[in-house]
Design a protein around this motif. Structure first.
Motif, short mmCIF file in Angstrom:
data_model
loop_
_atom_site.label_atom_id
_atom_site.label_comp_id
_atom_site.label_asym_id
_atom_site.label_seq_id
_atom_site.Cartn_x
_atom_site.Cartn_y
_atom_site.Cartn_z
N ALA A 199 1.19 -1.22 -0.05
CA ALA A 199 -0.28 0.10 -0.09
C ALA A 199 0.56 1.92 0.08
CB ALA A 199 -0.93 -0.48 1.19
N ALA A 200 1.78 0.87 0.65
CA ALA A 200 2.27 2.18 0.60
C ALA A 200 3.58 2.10 -1.14
CB ALA A 200 4.38 2.35 1.83
N PHE A 201 4.05 1.90 -1.14
CA PHE A 201 4.12 1.42 -2.88
C PHE A 201 3.85 2.89 -3.81
CE2 PHE A 201 8.02 -0.11 -4.92
CZ PHE A 201 7.77 0.32 -6.01
N GLY A 202 2.34 1.83 -3.53
CA GLY A 202 1.14 3.08 -4.43
C GLY A 202 1.06 4.57 -4.19
N TYR A 203 0.90 4.49 -2.65
CA TYR A 203 0.39 5.56 -2.04
C TYR A 203 1.27 6.18 -2.83
CZ TYR A 203 -1.02 9.84 1.25
OH TYR A 203 -1.52 10.75 1.74
N ALA A 204 2.54 5.40 -2.25
CA ALA A 204 3.73 6.59 -3.09
C ALA A 204 4.10 7.57 -4.50
CB ALA A 204 5.45 5.44 -2.97
N ALA A 205 3.31 7.25 -5.49
CA ALA A 205 3.60 7.67 -6.16
C ALA A 205 2.66 9.26 -6.34
CB ALA A 205 2.44 6.78 -7.56
N HIS A 206 1.33 9.36 -6.02
CA HIS A 206 0.97 10.69 -6.04
C HIS A 206 2.03 12.04 -4.73
CE1 HIS A 206 -0.21 9.94 -1.54
NE2 HIS A 206 -1.18 11.49 -2.24
N LEU A 207 3.08 10.59 -4.38
CA LEU A 207 3.65 12.27 -3.58
C LEU A 207 5.05 12.93 -4.54
CD1 LEU A 207 4.14 10.11 0.08
CD2 LEU A 207 2.51 11.84 -0.58
N GLU A 209 7.77 15.27 -2.63
CA GLU A 209 8.26 15.34 -1.76
C GLU A 209 8.91 14.19 -0.56
OE1 GLU A 209 5.97 18.23 1.25
OE2 GLU A 209 6.90 19.05 -0.38
N PRO A 210 9.98 13.95 -0.82
CA PRO A 210 10.81 12.88 0.47
C PRO A 210 9.23 13.18 1.62
CG PRO A 210 12.04 14.35 0.14
CD PRO A 210 10.98 14.87 -0.23
N THR A 211 8.90 11.85 2.68
CA THR A 211 7.53 11.46 3.06
C THR A 211 8.04 10.40 3.82
OG1 THR A 211 6.28 12.51 1.77
CG2 THR A 211 5.47 11.40 3.35
N THR A 212 8.15 10.63 5.30
CA THR A 212 8.14 9.42 5.86
C THR A 212 6.46 9.12 6.45
OG1 THR A 212 9.61 10.06 7.35
CG2 THR A 212 8.70 8.83 8.28
N LEU A 213 6.45 7.48 5.94
CA LEU A 213 4.89 7.45 5.83
C LEU A 213 5.05 6.68 7.01
CD1 LEU A 213 1.86 7.62 4.27
CD2 LEU A 213 3.09 6.18 2.36
N LEU A 214 3.54 6.37 7.62
CA LEU A 214 2.73 5.32 8.18
C LEU A 214 1.07 4.55 7.66
CD1 LEU A 214 2.81 3.17 10.91
CD2 LEU A 214 1.80 5.53 12.23
N ILE A 230 9.90 7.62 2.42
CA ILE A 230 9.64 8.14 0.27
C ILE A 230 10.36 9.12 0.00
CG2 ILE A 230 8.15 8.14 -1.16
CD1 ILE A 230 5.40 6.78 0.48
N ALA A 231 11.78 8.91 -1.12
CA ALA A 231 12.61 9.53 -1.20
C ALA A 231 11.76 10.55 -2.78
CB ALA A 231 13.75 9.01 -2.09
N GLU A 232 12.11 11.32 -3.09
CA GLU A 232 11.78 12.35 -4.27
C GLU A 232 11.27 11.58 -5.31
OE1 GLU A 232 16.22 12.53 -4.39
OE2 GLU A 232 14.79 12.37 -2.78
N PRO A 233 11.01 12.14 -6.22
CA PRO A 233 10.40 11.46 -7.45
C PRO A 233 11.98 11.62 -7.93
CG PRO A 233 8.46 12.86 -7.45
CD PRO A 233 9.33 12.95 -5.75
N GLY A 234 12.25 10.37 -8.60
CA GLY A 234 13.05 9.53 -9.72
C GLY A 234 14.22 9.44 -8.81
N ALA A 235 14.32 9.08 -7.70
CA ALA A 235 15.37 8.85 -5.87
C ALA A 235 15.35 6.79 -6.61
CB ALA A 235 15.15 8.39 -5.22
N ALA A 236 16.85 6.92 -7.19
CA ALA A 236 17.03 5.10 -6.96
C ALA A 236 16.25 4.47 -6.81
CB ALA A 236 18.95 5.12 -7.00
#
Length: 457
Positions: A199-207, A209-214, A230-236
């Motif tokens: 669920a976190a992997f999917g949620y990251a798609a709309h972020l 900026e860097p985020t610490t997600l629970l 979650i790192a910024e878009p484009g991170a390795a």
């Protein structure tokens, strides 16, 4: 006899697709040509196709009333025209078959809850017995048949699994062994990923900026939590798992509390029976099984019914035991489940609701306040909150360092559960959506990664 199939009653509508998935998600080209994410849930199962690079996953459409959501249930019945004489259906079709011929069926639901249980050996179904992996393969076969070819010849499947399996003393190695046997041959590659991590992997798609997600995932059998950076878009590596925790308590446990308070007193709980010159309490194991959806249907076997008949003859008040026997013999697990579910959903929306369950042997009507229900589940909610604490501690992250909280799964809608997060993190940090589909979407996104092993549990 060949049983006709047609819709006997309306089946629960499917959940809404999550709003946080964008039209375009940049991802690494998949290593597998045909990859899916499969959320095999205690209550519902959802599959999502990974799709080509640059496209969002698409939920697998099924030829059923519910569309993309497939009930994790099986129904068996005798049919001399079927090889072996025993026919089976899954999903909405299982419910339909049961509703047409309840007394001639064996309806099994929530069987995922037995995956890690050493006390579960086989499920008695008429004259046959089925191991967990055999039930699972039958279920997958029916799911595939209803998918119209979408699940044929798969190269890779990424399956969600709970952080902590259901049961009082879950055996994780046993659950893995059973899952491996269940999914053998379903695809060339089979991988397992924690459900809240998906669920976190999917949620990251709309972020952006860097985020610490629970992520808090509340299903039918378990409640699971992941902390992900979650790192910024484009991170390795866009997502870095920091910590996980879970507890084998969720929607089915809340259902059991309702059954315990409203139904079991009519079935003999608290009663006594004679044994020679002694007056003893009726054994509690029968009532524990009666309140557990994964065990109730299995009570319809010769040994259990013979024991209950002996108990009925020796009970101080035999009528409640007669009701229990009738509930089991007449296959009333699904109507009871439906009545409990209606009450729970009504209490999610309002401060009081009416409970109604009726059969030839018993009619139960009761008004229930939300405050009463919250009292019944208070200890369970406290254990959920404790699992959140463990996830944060494993991640080495304080509450104040959590930027966003994502709630998913049907039980996340229960006000007492949401209050855990509202009080600790504040409404402004909480997001929700895709209660039935977010995990499948995230699993599908992981399925098209080159290095799926980086995510596996």
């Amino acid at each position: 006899m060949i049983r006709d199939s047609f819709v006997h009653a309306a089946i629960r509508a499917k959940g809404a697709r999550p709003s946080f998935l964008p039209d375009y998600i940049p991802m690494t080209a998949p290593a597998a040509a045909r990859a899916i994410g499969l959320d095999f849930g205690t209550t519902n199962t959802v599959a999502a196709l990974a799709g080509p690079d640059g496209e969002a996953p698409s939920l697998v459409r099924l030829d059923t009333v519910e569309g993309e959501v497939f009930r994790s249930a099986l129904c068996f019945w005798h049919d001399e025209d079927v090889r072996g004489g025993l026919a089976v259906e899954a999903g909405p079709g299982a419910i339909r078959e049961y509703l047409e011929y309840p007394s001639d069926s064996r309806f099994l639901q929530s069987f995922k809850s037995t995956a890690a249980s050493r006390s579960f050996d086989t499920a008695p179904v008429f004259e046959k017995r089925f191991r967990f992996e055999e039930l699972g393969r039958l279920f997958l076969d029916k799911l595939t048949r209803h998918a119209g070819g979408a699940l044929d010849r798969l190269d890779r499947v990424v399956v969600g699994r709970p952080v902590t399996y259901a049961g009082s003393r879950p055996d994780e190695a046993l659950a893995r062994q059973r899952y491996d046997a269940m999914f053998a041959g379903f695809a060339r590659e089979v991988h397992y990923v924690y459900e809240p991590l998906a669920a976190a992997f999917g949620y990251a798609a709309h972020l952006t900026e860097p985020t610490t997600l629970l992520v808090a995932d509340f299903g039918g059998g378990t409640s699971d939590f992941s902390v992900v950076r979650i790192a910024e878009p484009g991170a390795a590596q866009r997502c870095v798992p920091l910590g996980h925790a879970g507890v084998g308590i969720a929607g089915d446990r809340f259902d059991a509390r309702i059954v315990d308070k409203l139904v079991l007193p009519f079935m003999g709980k608290g009663g006594k029976y004679r044994s020679f010159d002694k007056i003893l309490d009726i054994p509690g194991g029968y009532f524990a099984d009666l309140a557990d959806w994964s065990k109730l249907a299995l009570m319809r076997n010769r040994r259990t019914l013979a024991e209950l008949e002996t108990l009925r003859r020796t009970a101080i008040d035999p009528q409640p035991i007669s009701r229990m026997i009738a509930l089991i013999e007449h296959e009333l697990a699904f109507p009871l489940y439906d009545a409990v579910g209606r009450l729970k959903r009504a209490l999610t929306q309002g401060h009081s609701a009416h409970f109604s369950f009726s059969s030839e042997e018993v009619v139960i009507e009761a008004e229930v306040l939300r405050a009463e229900f919250e009292g019944w589940i208070a200890a369970d909610v406290a254990r959920m909150a404790g699992a959140v604490d463990r996830a944060l501690a494993e991640a080495g992250v304080a509450e104040g360092e959590i930027d966003r909280v994502f709630l998913t799964g049907g039980t996340s809608l229960v006000p007492a559960v949401r209050a855990i997060f509202m009080e600790r993190f504040g409404a402004e940090r909480i997001g929700a959506g895709g209660e039935l589909t977010s995990i499948a979407d995230g699993l599908a996104l992981i399925a098209r990664q080159d290095d799926v092993a980086a995510w596996t549990a």
